[in-house]
Every structure is written in structure tokens, then in C-alpha cells.
Design a protein around this motif. Structure first.
Motif, short mmCIF file in Angstrom:
data_model
loop_
_atom_site.label_atom_id
_atom_site.label_comp_id
_atom_site.label_asym_id
_atom_site.label_seq_id
_atom_site.Cartn_x
_atom_site.Cartn_y
_atom_site.Cartn_z
N PRO A 42 6.35 15.13 14.55
CA PRO A 42 6.14 14.17 13.46
C PRO A 42 4.89 13.34 13.71
N SER A 43 4.26 12.87 12.65
CA SER A 43 3.10 11.97 12.79
C SER A 43 3.04 11.09 11.56
N PRO A 44 2.47 9.89 11.67
CA PRO A 44 2.44 8.98 10.52
C PRO A 44 1.73 9.63 9.33
N HIS A 45 2.40 9.67 8.19
CA HIS A 45 1.87 10.32 6.98
C HIS A 45 1.41 11.76 7.24
N ASN A 46 1.98 12.39 8.24
CA ASN A 46 1.61 13.78 8.58
C ASN A 46 0.10 13.93 8.80
N THR A 47 -0.48 12.94 9.49
CA THR A 47 -1.93 12.97 9.76
C THR A 47 -2.27 13.96 10.87
N GLN A 48 -1.29 14.28 11.73
CA GLN A 48 -1.50 15.22 12.84
C GLN A 48 -2.72 14.80 13.69
N PRO A 49 -2.63 13.61 14.30
CA PRO A 49 -3.81 13.04 14.97
C PRO A 49 -4.02 13.57 16.38
N GLU B 115 -4.14 3.52 1.12
CA GLU B 115 -4.00 4.47 2.24
C GLU B 115 -2.77 5.36 2.03
N THR B 116 -1.65 4.73 1.61
CA THR B 116 -0.42 5.51 1.38
C THR B 116 -0.63 6.52 0.26
N ARG B 117 -1.31 6.08 -0.82
CA ARG B 117 -1.55 7.00 -1.94
C ARG B 117 -2.38 8.21 -1.49
N ARG B 118 -3.38 7.93 -0.61
CA ARG B 118 -4.26 9.03 -0.17
C ARG B 118 -3.51 10.09 0.63
N TRP B 119 -2.48 9.67 1.38
CA TRP B 119 -1.83 10.60 2.31
C TRP B 119 -0.48 11.14 1.83
N THR B 120 0.03 10.63 0.69
CA THR B 120 1.35 11.10 0.25
C THR B 120 1.26 11.69 -1.15
N GLY B 121 2.35 12.34 -1.57
CA GLY B 121 2.36 12.96 -2.89
C GLY B 121 1.39 14.12 -2.97
N ARG B 122 1.15 14.77 -1.82
CA ARG B 122 0.18 15.86 -1.77
C ARG B 122 0.70 17.12 -2.46
N PRO B 123 -0.18 17.82 -3.19
CA PRO B 123 0.27 19.05 -3.85
C PRO B 123 0.51 20.17 -2.84
N ARG B 124 1.23 21.19 -3.27
CA ARG B 124 1.46 22.39 -2.48
C ARG B 124 0.14 22.98 -1.99
N GLY B 125 0.12 23.54 -0.81
CA GLY B 125 -1.09 24.22 -0.34
C GLY B 125 -1.91 23.37 0.62
N GLU B 126 -1.69 22.05 0.63
CA GLU B 126 -2.43 21.20 1.56
C GLU B 126 -1.76 21.28 2.94
N THR B 127 -2.54 21.18 4.00
CA THR B 127 -1.94 21.32 5.33
C THR B 127 -1.80 19.98 6.07
N SER B 128 -2.16 18.87 5.43
CA SER B 128 -1.96 17.54 6.01
C SER B 128 -1.38 16.64 4.94
N GLY B 129 -0.81 15.50 5.36
CA GLY B 129 -0.26 14.55 4.40
C GLY B 129 1.18 14.90 4.04
N ARG C 107 10.65 3.14 2.50
CA ARG C 107 9.31 3.12 1.93
C ARG C 107 9.20 4.08 0.76
N GLU C 108 8.58 3.62 -0.33
CA GLU C 108 8.39 4.53 -1.47
C GLU C 108 7.06 5.23 -1.33
N PHE C 109 7.08 6.55 -1.49
CA PHE C 109 5.87 7.35 -1.40
C PHE C 109 5.52 7.88 -2.77
N ALA C 110 4.26 8.29 -2.93
CA ALA C 110 3.90 8.99 -4.16
C ALA C 110 4.82 10.19 -4.26
N GLY C 111 5.43 10.39 -5.40
CA GLY C 111 6.39 11.49 -5.55
C GLY C 111 7.79 10.92 -5.74
#
Ligand SMILES: Cc1cc2nc3c(=O)[nH]c(=O)nc-3n(C[C@H](O)[C@H](O)[C@H](O)COP(=O)(O)O)c2cc1C
Length: 326
Positions: free
Chosen positions: A20-27, A178-192, A211-215
Motif C-alpha cells: 500500500p502507499s498513500p494515494h497509490n503513489t508507489q514512492p 492533491e486528492t483530486r489529482r491522485w484519485t478517481g483515476r480511469p481504468r488503464g492508469e498504473t498509479s493513483g 475520507r471521500e475520494f473522487a468516485g
């Protein structure tokens, strides 16, 4: 490097990126040198608003290191683990030889691929004593402590801090951006965080603000469990974020083995006032690093990852970078 060693590392590295990583940033980045794998922090993937000191990113790197170690052990390799002061190189894992893995080690290694953060409502069903003691032992074996709370003044104080931090973040435009940028990501993205991994809005309001996320907003509101079991992971000494992450992942995989789900409640760690108050609440135990919500959930979709070879460098005898084999 021999071919079988490279092959074993490929599986371990594929497990490491499942952490796991915050907002799936994979740091994280990994460096393979002979029988050794180093875990490094990727400063480009640290969240500047919610994690300016990179604590949560180091925690994620510690979790990735645990996945490496548990996979290697599950495959019958004897390994040593060394935590480093950083700022970039955080853990060295070295394969020393072979051992006969215990059944429990194999189960923990298999759980790496079944664990997902579950932001959806849990069942109002208590976590049995056997699972609770396994979670506490898992944290201790990982080098930290887990404090389970399900009622009482401390529970109420922690829940109030989560709600207060959440309210402060709801009006912070930088944080929301920042939350909007990293959440609610469409299918096919490999981060977020993908939209499908968000939980529905809560109605009526539960004791804890999730916490409420985009989506989230696109789903019908649902009732959440009223008082989930909380777990706070602490270390005796300050500044041991990576070690805490190592222990947190051991706790999460143990939860998976026991059929439990978990999600993170990081709001109070991300806002200075509540963070200080949370630290004061656990001063006797050490430094708090993570707050987990634990319980019985229903299946939830996972978040995608960047493949291991995208984040791994194999350094040859000459010190030159080579491709990842196997
Ligand atoms: C240090 C840390 C803090 C996190 N904080 C939150 C959080 O506050 N809320 C949340 O829903 N998820 C949180 N997560 C979970 C991540 O969003 C999740 O690990 C990531 O999206 C990958 O998904 P997976 O855990 O299902 O593999 C956190 C994870 C880590 C490691």
C-alpha cells in the motif's frame, strides 16, 4: 547474478510493488546488486501537501520491503534486513541462503496478492480474540506495536481527531487539489486510486469520518459500521517510519490471512494540530505512525500498479545498470 536468483527476485519485486502507499503513489525504487535488494524512496512521488516530510512515503517503502522479505522467505530463502537512515536508501534486504519455510510464512506470502484497502462499509461483526492477538503479535514481530481500540475515552478522542482533521482538509484547496489529482483515476492508469476503489458516501454519519475520494460521490450513500475496531501502530523510538511500515504490512497481511479487511485513516497525521494531539495521546507508547480501521468486509477491487521492472535497476559487477531478468 545467476538466472535462478534473478527469477526469484522478479517474483519478490512483483510482490514488493503490491504494497500500500498513500494515494497509490508507489514512492519506491529498487536496486538489485548480486544477492542484495535495496529499497529507495522516490522523492518525485512524495505528496507535497499531505506528506511534506515524506513520513507516509517512507512507511510505504517499509511495507514494500516487508513484501520482499515475506516473499523471499515464503520461497525458502533465508534473508537479513537492515534499516538505513536514508534519506533515499531506506532498507537493504540480503539473501543469505536457504531455509525450510513454515506454513505460516507461506500463507503470509500468499496474502500479499489478496490484500486490498477496503474503503467500503464493514459488517457489524466483532473481530474475534484470536485474530486480535495475531494482529498484535504481527506488529511486534515486525518491530513495532499495535494498540487495538474498540471503545472508551481513547477511542472517542482518536475518532474526534479524525473528524476534526477531515473537516480541516475539506476546506483546504491545496489538499483537495492533491486528492483530486491522485484519485478517481480511469481504468488503464498504473498509479493513483481508481474510481472503483472508492467507498460510497456514509449515511447516517458514522463515528469515524472516512475520507471521500473522487468516485465516492457517484455511488448511492450506504450505512457504515458504527464503531469499527481501530488499530494504532507505534514505534518505541521516534523517526522509525520505514520500520513502522514494515510492521504495518505484516499486520495487514495477517489481517488478510484471518479474513479481515482494513483501511487507513490518515487524516490526523496530515494536519499539524491533530497530529500533535494524536502523538500526545500515545506518548507513553512511543510515536504513532498509522491508524487502521479493521473488520469483516466484502470483496473490493484492487488498485493497479506500475510493473516492477519500471521501478527496478539491476546493478552489475561493474556498477552499470542492466535490465531486470526473469
Ligand atoms: C501511509 C499510507 C496512508 C494511507 N492513507 C489512506 C487514507 O487516509 N485513506 C484511504 O482511503 N487510503 C489510504 N491509504 C491506502 C492507499 O490509498 C492504498 O494503499 C493504495 O491506493 C493502493 O491500494 P491497495 O492498498 O488496495 O493495494 C494509505 C496507504 C498508506 C501506505
Amino acid at each position: 547474478m545467476t538466472a535462478p536468483m534473478a527469477d526469484g527476485f522478479a517474483r519478490a519485486l512483483a510482490a514488493a510493488v503490491k504494497a500500500p502507499s498513500p494515494h497509490n503513489t508507489q514512492p519506491w525504487r529498487f536496486e538489485v546488486r548480486g544477492s542484495r535488494i535495496d529499497v529507495l524512496l522516490d522523492p518525485e512521488r512524495v505528496l507535497p501537501v499531505s506528506d511534506p516530510g515524506a513520513r507516509q512515503a517512507r512507511l510505504a517503502c517499509g511495507a514494500a520491503a516487508f513484501n520482499l522479505v515475506t516473499t523471499l522467505r515464503g520461497e525458502g530463502r533465508r534473508v537479513s534486513v537492515r534499516f538505513l537512515p536514508g534519506p533515499r536508501r531506506l532498507v537493504t534486504v540480503e539473501v543469505l541462503g536457504r531455509h525450510e519455510p513454515a506454513e505460516a510464512e507461506r500463507r503470509l506470502a500468499a496474502a500479499v496478492h489478496a490484500r486490498h484497502t477496503n474503503r467500503r462499509p464493514f459488517q457489524d461483526r466483532p473481530v474475534p480474540e484470536r485474530a486480535r492477538s495475531a494482529l498484535v503479535a504481527a506488529a511486534r514481530d515486525g518491530g513495532a506495536d499495535l494498540h487495538l481500540l474498540d471503545r472508551g475515552a481513547r477511542y472517542d478522542a482518536v475518532a474526534a481527531l479524525v473528524r476534526r482533521a477531515e473537516r480541516l482538509q475539506e476546506t483546504d484547496e491545496r489538499y483537495l487539489g492533491e486528492t483530486r489529482r491522485w484519485t478517481g483515476r480511469p481504468r488503464g492508469e498504473t498509479s493513483g486510486v481508481p474510481a472503483a476503489a472508492a467507498g460510497p458516501p456514509a449515511s447516517p454519519a458514522p463515528a469515524l469520518a472516512l475520507r471521500e475520494f473522487a468516485g465516492s460521490q457517484d455511488l448511492p450513500a450506504r450505512e457504515y459500521e458504527q464503531q469499527p475496531l481501530l488499530g494504532v501502530v507505534t514505534t518505541r523510538h521516534p523517526g522509525q517510519d520505514t520500520r513502522a511500515g514494515f510492521a504495518v504490512e505484516r499486520v495487514l497481511l495477517t489481517a488478510t490471512v484471518h479474513g479481515l479487511s482494513a483501511s487507513f485513516l490518515s487524516q490526523p497525521f496530515e494536519v499539524p494540530g491533530p497530529r500533535g494531539e494524536l502523538a500526545a495521546l500515545f506518548r507513553r507508547e512511543g510515536e504513532p505512525h498509522t491508524l487502521l480501521r479493521l473488520g469483516f468486509g466484502f470483496t473490493t477491487p484492487g488498485a493497479p500498479r506500475r510493473p516492477a521492472d519500471e521501478v527496478t535497476t539491476v546493478v552489475g559487477e561493474s556498477g552499470r545498470a542492466e535490465g531486470l531478468h526473469g
